[in-house]
Enzyme design. Structure first.
Site, PDB file in Angstrom:
ATOM      1  N   ASP A 182     110.769  78.235  46.844  1.00 58.75           N
ATOM      2  CA  ASP A 182     110.895  77.825  45.517  1.00 58.75           C
ATOM      3  C   ASP A 182     112.308  76.814  45.514  1.00 58.75           C
ATOM      4  O   ASP A 182     112.347  76.265  46.191  1.00 58.75           O
ATOM      5  CB  ASP A 182     112.013  79.194  45.821  1.00 58.75           C
ATOM      6  CG  ASP A 182     110.861  80.653  45.340  1.00 58.75           C
ATOM      7  OD1 ASP A 182     110.162  80.503  44.958  1.00 58.75           O
ATOM      8  OD2 ASP A 182     111.887  81.541  44.770  1.00 58.75           O
ATOM      9  N   ASP A 213     111.508  85.761  45.581  1.00 59.35           N
ATOM     10  CA  ASP A 213     112.761  86.871  45.357  1.00 59.35           C
ATOM     11  C   ASP A 213     112.871  87.753  44.300  1.00 59.35           C
ATOM     12  O   ASP A 213     113.882  88.940  44.033  1.00 59.35           O
ATOM     13  CB  ASP A 213     113.788  85.913  44.888  1.00 59.35           C
ATOM     14  CG  ASP A 213     112.798  84.866  43.644  1.00 59.35           C
ATOM     15  OD1 ASP A 213     112.499  85.215  42.841  1.00 59.35           O
ATOM     16  OD2 ASP A 213     114.296  84.009  43.296  1.00 59.35           O
ATOM     17  N   ASP A 273     107.015  88.766  42.967  1.00 60.84           N
ATOM     18  CA  ASP A 273     106.703  88.319  43.855  1.00 60.84           C
ATOM     19  C   ASP A 273     106.588  88.757  44.848  1.00 60.84           C
ATOM     20  O   ASP A 273     105.466  88.491  46.542  1.00 60.84           O
ATOM     21  CB  ASP A 273     107.597  87.026  44.054  1.00 60.84           C
ATOM     22  CG  ASP A 273     107.830  86.161  43.377  1.00 60.84           C
ATOM     23  OD1 ASP A 273     107.437  85.460  42.940  1.00 60.84           O
ATOM     24  OD2 ASP A 273     109.875  85.785  43.365  1.00 60.84           O
TER      25      ASP A 273
HETATM   26  P1  ATP Z   1     112.772  78.254  41.357  1.00 58.07           P
HETATM   27  O1  ATP Z   1     111.633  79.043  40.909  1.00 58.07           O
HETATM   28  O2  ATP Z   1     112.592  76.950  41.910  1.00 58.07           O
HETATM   29  O3  ATP Z   1     113.626  79.664  41.216  1.00 58.07           O
HETATM   30  P2  ATP Z   1     113.438  79.075  38.452  1.00 58.07           P
HETATM   31  O4  ATP Z   1     114.806  79.178  38.819  1.00 58.07           O
HETATM   32  O5  ATP Z   1     113.937  77.021  38.136  1.00 58.07           O
HETATM   33  O6  ATP Z   1     112.471  77.982  39.807  1.00 58.07           O
HETATM   34  P3  ATP Z   1     112.948  80.296  36.472  1.00 58.07           P
HETATM   35  O7  ATP Z   1     113.737  81.148  37.643  1.00 58.07           O
HETATM   36  O8  ATP Z   1     111.888  80.946  36.694  1.00 58.07           O
HETATM   37  O9  ATP Z   1     113.116  79.205  37.844  1.00 58.07           O
HETATM   38  O10 ATP Z   1     113.199  79.845  35.673  1.00 58.07           O
HETATM   39  C1  ATP Z   1     112.372  79.061  34.209  1.00 58.07           C
HETATM   40  C2  ATP Z   1     112.856  78.287  33.443  1.00 58.07           C
HETATM   41  O11 ATP Z   1     113.211  79.492  32.087  1.00 58.07           O
HETATM   42  C3  ATP Z   1     114.118  77.322  33.921  1.00 58.07           C
HETATM   43  O12 ATP Z   1     113.601  76.210  33.903  1.00 58.07           O
HETATM   44  C4  ATP Z   1     115.187  77.698  32.672  1.00 58.07           C
HETATM   45  O13 ATP Z   1     114.756  76.885  31.406  1.00 58.07           O
HETATM   46  C5  ATP Z   1     114.339  79.396  32.276  1.00 58.07           C
HETATM   47  N1  ATP Z   1     116.537  79.826  32.776  1.00 58.07           N
HETATM   48  C6  ATP Z   1     116.327  79.756  33.844  1.00 58.07           C
HETATM   49  N2  ATP Z   1     117.496  80.907  34.037  1.00 58.07           N
HETATM   50  C7  ATP Z   1     117.397  81.655  32.953  1.00 58.07           C
HETATM   51  C8  ATP Z   1     118.546  82.084  32.118  1.00 58.07           C
HETATM   52  N3  ATP Z   1     119.978  83.290  32.838  1.00 58.07           N
HETATM   53  N4  ATP Z   1     118.942  82.494  30.762  1.00 58.07           N
HETATM   54  C9  ATP Z   1     117.481  81.770  29.707  1.00 58.07           C
HETATM   55  N5  ATP Z   1     116.921  80.827  30.632  1.00 58.07           N
HETATM   56  C10 ATP Z   1     116.708  79.869  31.572  1.00 58.07           C
END
Ligand code: ATP
Length: 913
Positions: free
Chosen positions: A340, A645, A649
């Site tokens: 990730d 996480d 997954d």
């Molecule tokens: P990884 O998979 O590497 O952990 P990530 O944390 O960016 O990546 P997600 O958590 O799925 O992946 O987030 C995807 C997208 O959703 C982010 O790019 C962001 O635009 C949006 N996002 C992330 N966190 C929030 C939140 N708390 N509320 C609303 N939108 C969010």
């Protein structure tokens, strides 16, 4: 909230049909409320009702464990032999045999204890947590501290920590297989049920041990520990490890086969010795017993287990908690790590740096969670109040938010999602905080929580004029789909999709994480927010660019992995350009194309197999893409470690050769599906676990390379003597002594061997590689023959020179032991030279083992009682000189062999260097 301490709850809560009671009745009975218990009250209840834990399964007692040590092929042979020697009246041999049996059992007992305690220490590191509401605040506590009456918040991925009566439910789906065996998730609500409703149909209850698959809820604890339904059927969940791994099973099998081979060889020797060479059956019998005792690798499986367990403990010290032992072996041969991005490769300390409104681009100063820093447009500091759309964007970010910004002793930190924390910091920089209820508070009426598969979060509020507002924040393309218009300085305008896309790409290319904010000034169609309310008619307010810098140590760890022949792939939910830009900083996928989850979704398996190795950055990926990717990589022969996480997954984690869950931000579901948990969520920890995995495997090989030839040397001495009708250089009792004095001490020291320098410069070990390669067999034979020549040669030489039989035999015994001691140093490195300070003194356990051996051998040689038992005799200095010379010769020859193998490039061809 109950602020007074209750003393009138019964000592034992009677078993109640909690599912038949309404939430209000349950709260009343348990004297609690929506704000939860007061901390003091919770403490009192904990002393009254005890910890929320199930009794651990009964362990085998020490006596039974000790007795089980005798259940071992070699010990059976030796005990059988002892009975026969006793019946023949050879009391000394019987005594020595029995001593050897007991000593072997003691060593096995201690080793097993060591392995177990190494693993026990780790078990505690994985205790589950729960989010409890006490004194009106959310707290993350050890689930063992929950008490009846506690309010517990559940979100998807949580293991339900105790039996709960649900009070408040939002799209809650729970999988209750642990309890009912039914693997389809059950939709929960807060309704009451009839008294005789079966467990699986009590929709208003959430039972300890079941898994939240989706949604969120709050429930009141009605039963803890043994009182829970799970406790009643007395079932421990996911009892972690057992000590058998594929490799250990292989070794066990190998050891057993070797034992049978040796028994066969012994029988043959007996027959040949008596019938062909005419020795008396009694003498031959004793000889064969000695042969068997010296050759069967009785300690092998036990030491392998200890080596593995010690490796696991070393990994835990470096924050990699191994849940399933086979992972240690797999780690050593990992060829691809899929990681990730957020929080693993990056720091997960988010700072909003850019705010893009329809007509303005605002820079935000300051880094980290400290809420100080100006807002600037074109280098000019501004206030949010001057720009209503900016002010609304900041407000939306603060309201559509579940995190808390806290200041403890001057240090600012965020409880909750760091992305949301960054929005609170932005709010604080602009002077908008909601810590105190005031006209800014705009109370929240309902919310749709963030789930990565939807990529947005929404909240429903009413403002100070009681007007309804729905705010949404999420991935820009998702939010743009919901919008019809955008907010400009003069109110709503037509939506300029191109503009927002361009701005998104610009910011993403700088490695910024993107978040879009939008609002709708109406109430949901029903009373509460629904996914249908999210489809259209939103007003786009702003786009935020959030910085999350790569972890310094991750940059180095990626470099180390590349050197070790391991490909690192980044799989992220983030925007493709952001992913690519961050990848570049980490040296992942530089100059190569990146793929999105949508692109992966339309590929067939064959195409995916072809591109999976080529592409290193996968963006906007969902859990199902992770699973397909693991499968594609495995089909093309890779050994894959995959991080995860979320609850979704779990399949990818299970499928991967090493499933790695995040210890801090990971859900219980992900942790339980994983082989290893990262206590610090850090990519560098995976790299160091790979390093340890390789070291453990190395140590196992080193131990085998040490043990087989030392046993082999003794066997060859005995067989040669029998075949060539020589006087036996070692009596059976003496062979047993050598084993007693050396087997438990010397070899074990290799289990403590640290990782060799340069261990991460090698290619990954091919999975399924045979433990004994041709090279290994050569080494075993070579060393065995040298020991044999040394012991037998000196023995015959001495006899020829007129030395007494006792002295010559004492020299032979000491030569075998001294050879083992010298060869132990050689064995520290399989191919590298040990002729250096590090090589000779780098493992203090080896020095300790040798130090323990010396007084034993001196006692054997000089103590009168030992001389009576073993027929040993005192040696002169010159004789000691010869003994030591034999050991030194073996040491030098072994180093010479390594040198030749290294020089001729044989090492590389054998895949050893
Ligand atoms: P990884 O998979 O590497 O952990 P990530 O944390 O960016 O990546 P997600 O958590 O799925 O992946 O987030 C995807 C997208 O959703 C982010 O790019 C962001 O635009 C949006 N996002 C992330 N966190 C929030 C939140 N708390 N509320 C609303 N939108 C969010």
């Amino acid at each position: 909230m109950t602020d007074r301490v209750n003393t009138d709850l019964p000592q034992q809560l009677s078993p109640t049909d909690w599912h038949t009671l309404t939430p209000g009745q349950v709260e009343q009975m348990l004297q609690t409320g929506r704000g939860g218990l007061a901390q003091e009250e919770a403490r009192q209840r904990l002393t009254k009702y005890g910890f929320n834990r199930l009794a651990p399964p009964k362990k085998r007692g020490p006596l039974l464990r000790f007795l089980l040590q005798f259940h071992n092929l070699l010990l059976y042979v030796m005990m059988g032999a002892a009975v026969i020697t006793a019946s023949l009246g050879y009391w000394i041999d019987t005594g020595v045999l029995m001593m050897a049996v007991v000593l072997n059992a003691i060593i096995g007992f201690i080793q097993e204890g060591k392995a177990e305690s190494a693993l026990d220490a780790i078990r505690d590191m994985l205790s589950p947590h729960a989010t409890v509401i006490r004194d009106g605040q959310h707290h993350d506590i050890d689930a063992g501290d929950l008490v009846p009456g506690d309010m517990v918040a559940l979100v998807s991925g949580d293991r339900v920590p105790a039996d709960l009566r649900l009070i408040n439910v939002r799209d809650l789906r729970i999988e209750e297989a642990a309890l009912t065996g039914e693997s389809l998730p059950v939709e929960k609500n807060t309704e009451t049920a009839e008294p005789d409703t079966p467990l699986g149909d009590r929709y208003g209850m959430a039972y300890s041990g079941t898994l939240v698959i989706y949604g969120k809820a709050v429930g009141v604890v009605v039963a803890t520990g043994a009182q829970t339904e799970l406790g009643k059927i007395n079932q421990m969940l996911s009892e972690i490890r057992n000590l058998a791994t594929p490799l250990l099973r292989k070794v066990d099998y190998f050891a057993r086969q070797l034992a049978f081979f040796i028994l066969g060889l012994s029988a043959l020797t007996f027959v040949l010795g008596t019938l062909w060479r005419g020795h008396s059956p009694q003498d031959m019998f004793m000889m064969v017993v000695a042969l068997t005792a010296s050759a069967i690798p009785e300690g092998l499986p036990a030491i392998m287990t200890v080596t593995l367990a010690l490796g696991v403990r070393r990994m835990a010290r470096r924050n990699a908690i191994v849940r399933l032992l086979p992972a240690v072996e797999a780690l050593g041969s990992v060829t691809v790590i899929c990681s990730d991005k957020t929080g693993t490769l990056t720091r997960n300390e988010m700072t909003v740096q850019r705010i893009i409104c329809a007509e303005h681009r605002v820079n935000v100063e300051g880094v980290g969670y400290e809420p100080s820093g100006e807002l600037c447009i074109d280098g000019r500091c501004i206030t949010a109040a001057e720009y209503p759309e900016l002010a609304l964007a900041i407000r939306a970010g603060v309201l559509c938010n579940d995190a808390r910004l806290l200041n403890e002793e001057g240090r600012w930190w965020v409880e909750g999602d760091p992305t949301e924390g960054a929005l609170l910091v932005l709010g604080a920089k602009a002077g908008l905080t909601l810590n105190e209820p005031n006209e800014n508070a705009w109370p929240r009426i309902d919310a749709i929580p963030f789930e990565s598969q939807h990529r947005f979060m929404a909240t429903y509020h009413c403002d100070s004029q009681q007007e309804p507002w729905i705010f949404v924040k999420g991935a820009p393309e998702r939010i743009l789909d919901m919008c019809r218009t955008q907010l400009g300085s003069n109110g709503e305008q037509e939506l300029d999709v191109d503009y927002w896309r361009r701005m998104s790409n610009d910011m993403a290319a700088q490695g910024l994480r993107l978040l879009a904010l939008a609002c709708k000034r109406s109430a949901p169609k029903s009373d509460l927010l629904d996914h249908n309310d999210m489809e259209s008619d939103f007003v786009m307010i702003a786009l935020l660019g959030i910085m999350d810098p790569p972890r310094e140590e991750a940059v180095q760890a990626v470099r180390e992995c590349h050197r070790a022949g391991i490909r690192v792939k980044m799989i992220t939910g983030d925007h493709v350009e952001t992913a690519r830009a961050i990848g570049e900083k980490l040296n992942i996928g530089v100059g190569k194309p990146a793929l999105t989850g949508a692109e992966v979704a339309v590929m067939d398996d064959e195409t995916l197999r072809n591109v999976a190795m080529e592409v290193d950055v996968f963006a906007r990926a969902a859990p199902e893409h992770k699973l397909r990717l693991v499968q594609a990589l495995q089909e093309s022969g890779q050994v894959v470690a995959m991080t995860g996480d979320g609850v979704n997954d779990a399949p990818a984690l299970k499928c991967a050769d090493v499933g790695v869950a995040m210890g801090m931000k990971g859900t219980e579901a992900a942790k339980e599906a994983s082989d290893m948990v990262l206590a610090d969520d850090n990519f560098a920890t995976i790299a160091s676990a790979v390093r340890e995995g390789r070291a453990v495997y190395d140590n196992l090989k080193k131990f085998i390379l040490f043990m087989l030839p030392t046993n082999g040397g003794e066997v060859l001495v005995v067989i040669a003597a029998i075949l060539f009708e020589l006087t036996l250089p070692l009596t059976p009792a003496q062979v047993l002594w050598i084993n007693m004095a050396t087997s438990g001490t010397l070899g074990l020291a290799l289990a403590f061997e640290p990782a060799e320098r340069g261990i991460m410069d090698r290619r990954p070990r091919p999975p399924g590689e045979a433990l004994l390669s041709g090279f290994f067999i050569w080494r075993v034979l070579m060393v065995s023959v040298i020991i044999m020549i040394g012991a037998l040669g000196v023995f015959l030489w001495e006899l020829n020179a007129g030395t007494s039989l006792e002295v010559a035999r004492t020299m032979a015994v000491n030569i075998v032991v001294v050879c083992e001691v010298f060869y132990l140093f050689n064995s520290r490195f399989i191919l590298k030279s040990v002729l250096s300070r590090e090589g000779l003194t780098g493992n203090r356990y080896i020095l300790l083992a040798v130090a323990a051996c010396i007084p034993l051998q001196l006692a054997y040689t000089y103590l009168p009682i030992m001389q009576t038992i073993f027929n040993s005799a005192s040696l002169s200095l010159l004789e000691w000189g010869k003994v030591l010379a034999a050991g030194l010769l073996l040491f030098l020859l072994a180093e010479l062999e390594k040198f030749i193998v290294r020089r001729t490039g044989l090492a590389a061809r054998l895949g050893l260097g």
